[in-house]
Design a protein around this motif. Sequence first.
Motif, PDB file in Angstrom:
ATOM      1  N   ARG A 252       0.794  -1.223   0.000  1.00  0.00           N
ATOM      2  CA  ARG A 252       0.000   0.000   0.000  1.00  0.00           C
ATOM      3  C   ARG A 252       0.835   1.286   0.000  1.00  0.00           C
ATOM      4  O   ARG A 252       0.497   2.243  -0.701  1.00  0.00           O
ATOM      5  N   PRO A 253       1.934   1.351   0.785  1.00  0.00           N
ATOM      6  CA  PRO A 253       2.728   2.591   0.749  1.00  0.00           C
ATOM      7  C   PRO A 253       3.298   2.923  -0.635  1.00  0.00           C
ATOM      8  O   PRO A 253       3.648   4.082  -0.889  1.00  0.00           O
ATOM      9  N   LEU A 254       3.379   1.936  -1.521  1.00  0.00           N
ATOM     10  CA  LEU A 254       3.901   2.183  -2.858  1.00  0.00           C
ATOM     11  C   LEU A 254       2.939   3.006  -3.707  1.00  0.00           C
ATOM     12  O   LEU A 254       3.309   3.497  -4.777  1.00  0.00           O
ATOM     13  N   GLU A 255       1.688   3.194  -3.225  1.00  0.00           N
ATOM     14  CA  GLU A 255       0.732   4.056  -3.926  1.00  0.00           C
ATOM     15  C   GLU A 255       1.270   5.476  -4.021  1.00  0.00           C
ATOM     16  O   GLU A 255       0.926   6.227  -4.937  1.00  0.00           O
ATOM     17  N   ARG A 256       2.098   5.868  -3.052  1.00  0.00           N
ATOM     18  CA  ARG A 256       2.610   7.236  -3.002  1.00  0.00           C
ATOM     19  C   ARG A 256       3.946   7.382  -3.724  1.00  0.00           C
ATOM     20  O   ARG A 256       4.536   8.470  -3.722  1.00  0.00           O
ATOM     21  N   ALA A 257       4.454   6.318  -4.318  1.00  0.00           N
ATOM     22  CA  ALA A 257       5.755   6.365  -4.989  1.00  0.00           C
ATOM     23  C   ALA A 257       5.728   7.334  -6.160  1.00  0.00           C
ATOM     24  O   ALA A 257       4.724   7.470  -6.857  1.00  0.00           O
ATOM     25  N   LYS A 258       6.845   8.017  -6.350  1.00  0.00           N
ATOM     26  CA  LYS A 258       6.973   8.986  -7.435  1.00  0.00           C
ATOM     27  C   LYS A 258       8.222   8.681  -8.266  1.00  0.00           C
ATOM     28  O   LYS A 258       9.248   8.256  -7.729  1.00  0.00           O
ATOM     29  N   LEU A 259       8.129   8.930  -9.559  1.00  0.00           N
ATOM     30  CA  LEU A 259       9.297   8.803 -10.415  1.00  0.00           C
ATOM     31  C   LEU A 259      10.211  10.026 -10.254  1.00  0.00           C
ATOM     32  O   LEU A 259       9.736  11.121  -9.930  1.00  0.00           O
ATOM     33  N   GLU A 260      11.481   9.821 -10.472  1.00  0.00           N
ATOM     34  CA  GLU A 260      12.430  10.937 -10.425  1.00  0.00           C
ATOM     35  C   GLU A 260      12.106  11.967 -11.506  1.00  0.00           C
ATOM     36  O   GLU A 260      11.631  11.628 -12.572  1.00  0.00           O
ATOM     37  N   GLY A 261      12.418  13.219 -11.195  1.00  0.00           N
ATOM     38  CA  GLY A 261      12.280  14.270 -12.194  1.00  0.00           C
ATOM     39  C   GLY A 261      10.880  14.834 -12.318  1.00  0.00           C
ATOM     40  O   GLY A 261       9.936  14.360 -11.733  1.00  0.00           O
TER      41      GLY A 261
END
Length: 260
Positions: A251-260
Amino acid sequence: ATPRQKSAAATSVIATPPLQTAREIFDQFVAQGYTLERVRAETAAVPRVLASVLPRDLPQIESADQRKQVFINMLLPLLLAENERILANRERVAGLRERVLEAEPLAGADLDWLAAMAQRYGTGVGDLDELLRRVDAVPPSLAIAQAALETGWGTSRVAQRGNAMFGQMEMRDAIFAVKTFDDLASAVSAYTHNLNTNRAYANFRAERANFRERGLDADGHELALHIARYSERGMDYVRDVRVIIRSNNLRPLERAKLEG
């Protein structure tokens, strides 16, 4: 630059087997500071590094935990990049919808683009509300859990040889067979498009829209309740997907962002 242009400019494809083993790929990610612990804690962004295939030695990794980490680390950037592409299109649809509501005329290029999007997503040309329900991101936790379940965490033969990550089927030589893909990105794109267009997942899309209306991020664990028709196993399949999400702290991976 548009969000899609930014993504294309900054994204690369990593060397994949036979050039790199699963361990080498994992070490490469760690050297970049890309670990699941840091992503979950929101102290690191996900690098724009997209794998084309799974490492051939992934099934030979004895540690289940390490095998899962490699699998998630490789799949997450692909999912985020696809969601970024979808959301860039969604932003344009939303902007054009606002102009229509304000009775502003649209340029011919915009009308042509909307017509192409409506055709791709299977909606009426003028039904921009339904188009917005369909042009939206798929929660990474849900996608990762389904891919893990469908491929045995990337160890199945069809995943290894045919980049078939989500168990999608097609008619081949008069029988149904698992659909294969040229690369992992194509499999991810086909999967998100399936959830975003197939009538079987209308409730999934409606509930995702409800999350948006409430100002909340879509929750893959909750949305899994609406994909029972993905498998003949129905709610047993849903339960397995939700167990994978919970037991692997996805679930915490929902907030993951790509670099840049």
